[in-house]
Design an enzyme around this catalytic site. Structure first.
Site, PDB file in Angstrom:
ATOM      1  CE  LYS A  62      12.674 -10.967 -11.279  1.00 59.55           C
ATOM      2  NZ  LYS A  62      13.426 -10.988 -10.079  1.00 59.55           N
ATOM      3  CG  HIS A  93      17.594 -36.722  -7.037  1.00 57.96           C
ATOM      4  ND1 HIS A  93      17.832 -38.044  -6.740  1.00 57.96           N
ATOM      5  CD2 HIS A  93      18.817 -36.159  -7.244  1.00 57.96           C
ATOM      6  CE1 HIS A  93      19.132 -38.264  -6.744  1.00 57.96           C
ATOM      7  NE2 HIS A  93      19.757 -37.122  -7.042  1.00 57.96           N
ATOM      8  CD  GLU A 105      16.103 -13.110  -9.228  1.00 57.50           C
ATOM      9  OE1 GLU A 105      15.589 -13.652  -8.240  1.00 57.50           O
ATOM     10  OE2 GLU A 105      15.721 -12.004  -9.658  1.00 57.50           O
ATOM     11  NE  ARG A 158       4.606   1.614  -0.078  1.00 60.50           N
ATOM     12  CZ  ARG A 158       5.593   1.231   0.703  1.00 60.50           C
ATOM     13  NH1 ARG A 158       6.829   1.351   0.303  1.00 60.50           N
ATOM     14  NH2 ARG A 158       5.357   0.745   1.904  1.00 60.50           N
ATOM     15  CB  CYS A 182      -0.945   0.113   1.189  1.00 61.04           C
ATOM     16  SG  CYS A 182      -2.125  -1.223   1.285  1.00 61.04           S
TER      17      CYS A 182
END
Ligand code: G6P
Length: 614
Positions: A491, A510, A487, A27, A2
């Site tokens: 993304k 595995h 990462e 935000r 927020c």
């Protein structure tokens, strides 16, 4: 999460608040609202959806007024509807309030207020606050600012709040606990408030960051007053903002994410500017230098973080253990804080956080501090909460990151961790002088090499076109390229909504291998180094099952080129530095795939950049 913004002064409040909301949209962006005081009227406008929806709606509204508050929401309690959007207003229509955070005891407070005759319109926890302020102001016969302070004595939770009242049109009150809030002091006696400094910077550079349980009381014509929750006055600590306005604009790029990916040669350079000199053979992280002996002698360095920052921490673990031979553990902040971890004064806990505001990371640090550990921070946002509660720290200096998916902040975090590993290793004697100098020289070359990787953009866009319709993807890497794989997968997930998983290449056998068929793209970091041959074998295992291989390889590699469906070359560099280069093709791939799928790259659904709730 927020974003909150407010203005009081002589100018029109609406344009300032609207612009501020757009800056804070990273935000949260599921609904937005504004309340304005015009003479003795309080007018409230709220709309589900992005700030642009509200802006369109406001075209035919009267938005006059010199004081107002605005909010862009990331829903916690209640769906993103017009009614649940902030500001929330007291039943008599006099007080309006915006809030970022969570009121944990809202249910108990609500029941009591309902008993007192209060009617609730929304499903939010915030509405409890505005009714409570109204109730206390009437019961105790005090002005709304004092009522807010008294209300907060009854509140459990996290908050950044700004409130206004049409009965006191020249006043505004704000408070914070665990959620950030900055007050900007204008040159002409006006005031700006916001969750971070980005909506304020174009008007003033004089700011005060509120501390936990502080209340700011603004009365036009008077100086800013700060009180603690027990009503004792405190002297405001005025700081000078270093942020520049241009850093907040898209600078000709279609998306902030693309701009931020392309900024990496500069952001990495900025990160080591003044901290490294290969010719003279030194590296120095000024912010933590007094703590380096403590780190060298520590039981363990514990790196705590969330999301992308957690991936940077994993890279840090490989680097610090190898170069400085210090025990490192990496923890999800959210797990660490509730696990009753064993901590002593000999542990050093290092938080890694772009925003410096992540609630779980903050709480992990507070816990570590309470157990006597030394706490350090690696943050991007200057003046953020984490940078203020830690004993010391190093800023990443990547500049403002607006795209919700983190890119340049990640490479800057990794850069700080490399500098840290080198500095500690050199001081401890675990890195020889010659290796130290070679690494420093290589590191200085990285910005140029990043530029080179960015030149593959057209090739990467082509590859993206081929795989944009995949429903699953696998990312593989070994050693410090394993976090690069994690990462890469994050993304893709975040911005294109394709399910993706990152794995250490050898672990593929595995489990994930069962998923491989001719439709499955597998993105592999297969650069030259210790595990090269092993990764080549993993690639063969994938090809034997008809999977598609897209490999990030060292320039000139012919062996993987012969096996892979596509290769993306990166310049040769020292193995320790590969994550800084190998991560960039994955950022660009996710970006192009998301654009081709018509996704909102800078504001992916359900996500927020600064996660100030648990
Ligand atoms: C959110 C953001 C991520 C970020 C994570 C941690 O999930 O969307 O990009 O990595 O929070 O944030 P921090 O500010 O602590 O690095």
């Amino acid at each position: 999460m927020c974003g909150i913004v407010a203005y009081i002064g002589k100018k029109e409040a609406y344009p300032i608040i609207l612009k501020g909301l757009k800056r804070l949209e990273y935000r949260g962006y599921d609904s937005a609202g504004i309340a304005l005081i015009n003479k003795d009227e309080l007018n409230v406008f709220k709309k589900a959806g992005k700030v642009s929806n509200l802006e369109e709606f406001m075209l035919d509204q009267d938005h006059a007024g010199n004081s107002g508050i605005g909010h862009t929401r990331w829903a916690t309690h209640g769906l993103p509807t017009d009614t649940n959007a902030h500001p929330h207003v007291s039943m008599d229509g006099s007080i309006a309030l915006i809030h970022n955070g969570i009121i944990e005891n809202y249910d108990a407070l609500k029941q009591e207020l309902v008993r007192q005759g209060y009617l609730f319109k929304s499903e939010t926890d915030t509405e409890v606050l505005v009714h409570l302020v109204d109730f206390i102001s009437k019961k105790e016969n005090v002005w709304f600012g004092e009522a807010l302070r008294l209300s907060l004595l009854n509140v459990v939770g996290a908050y950044a709040i700004v409130a206004i009242s049409k009965n006191f049109p020249n006043q505004m009150v704000a408070a914070r606990k665990s959620s950030p809030l900055v007050v900007g002091i204008g040159a002409t006696g006006d005031f700006y408030l916001a969750s971070d400094a980005t909506p304020i910077v174009e008007y003033t550079k004089q700011v005060v960051y509120l501390e936990d349980e502080e209340i700011a009381v603004i009365k036009l014509g008077e100086e800013l007053k700060i009180y603690n929750i027990s009503d004792q006055e405190k002297t405001p600590y005025i700081q000078q903002l270093e942020l520049e306005l241009e850093a907040l604009e898209k600078g000709g790029y279609e998306h902030f994410m693309l701009k931020e990916i392309n900024e990496q040669p500069r952001s990495i350079q900025d990160c080591f500017r003044g901290r490294l000199n290969a010719k003279e053979g030194w590296v120095s992280l000024g912010g933590i230098k007094d703590y380096e002996q403590k780190m060298i002698q520590a039981n363990r360095l514990i790196l705590v973080a969330c999301g992308t920052s957690w991936h940077a921490a994993l890279v840090g673990e490989y680097l610090i253990e190898d170069l400085a031979r210090i025990n490192v553990e990496v923890e999800y902040a959210s797990e660490f804080r509730y696990r009753n971890p064993i901590l002593t004064e000999n542990d050093v806990v290092i938080a890694i956080s772009q925003s410096g505001e992540t609630a779980d990371t903050m709480a992990a640090l507070e816990l570590a501090k309470s157990k006597g550990a030394t706490i350090l921070g690696i943050c991007n946002v200057v003046g953020s909460s984490i940078s203020r509660i830690t004993h010391a720290g190093s800023y990443t200096h990547a500049g403002p990151e607006i795209g919700v998916a983190s890119t340049k902040a990640f490479t800057a975090q990794v850069t700080v961790l490399i500098l840290m590993a080198l500095s500690l290793g050199h001081k401890k004697g675990t890195v020889s002088e010659s290796e130290f100098r070679i690494l420093l020289a290589e590191l200085e070359e990285i910005p140029n090499k990043v530029k080179k990787v960015l030149e593959s953009n057209a090739l990467i866009e082509q590859i993206a076109r081929e795989y944009k319709d995949a429903s699953n993807a696998l990312y593989l890497g070994r050693g410090s390229s394993f976090p690069v794989a994690l990462e890469g997968a994050l993304k893709l997930k975040e911005i294109s909504y394709i399910h993706a998983e990152g794995y250490p290449a050898a672990e593929m056998k595995h489990g994930p291998i069962a998923l491989i068929d001719e439709n499955m793209p597998i993105f592999v970091v297969a650069t030259k180094g210790k595990s090269y041959e092993k990764v080549v074998s993993n690639i063969q295992e994938v090809k034997a099952r008809k999977g598609k291989i897209i490999a990030v390889v060292t320039e000139g590699d012919e062996q993987v080129r012969a096996m892979a469906d596509h290769v993306i070359e990166i310049p040769e560099t020292n193995e320790f530095l590969v994550p800084l280069l190998a991560t960039i093709p994955f950022q660009l791939l996710s970006y192009h795939i998301a654009v081709m799928r018509g996704c909102n790259v800078d504001q992916p659904r359900n996500l927020a950049k600064s996660v100030t709730v648990e």
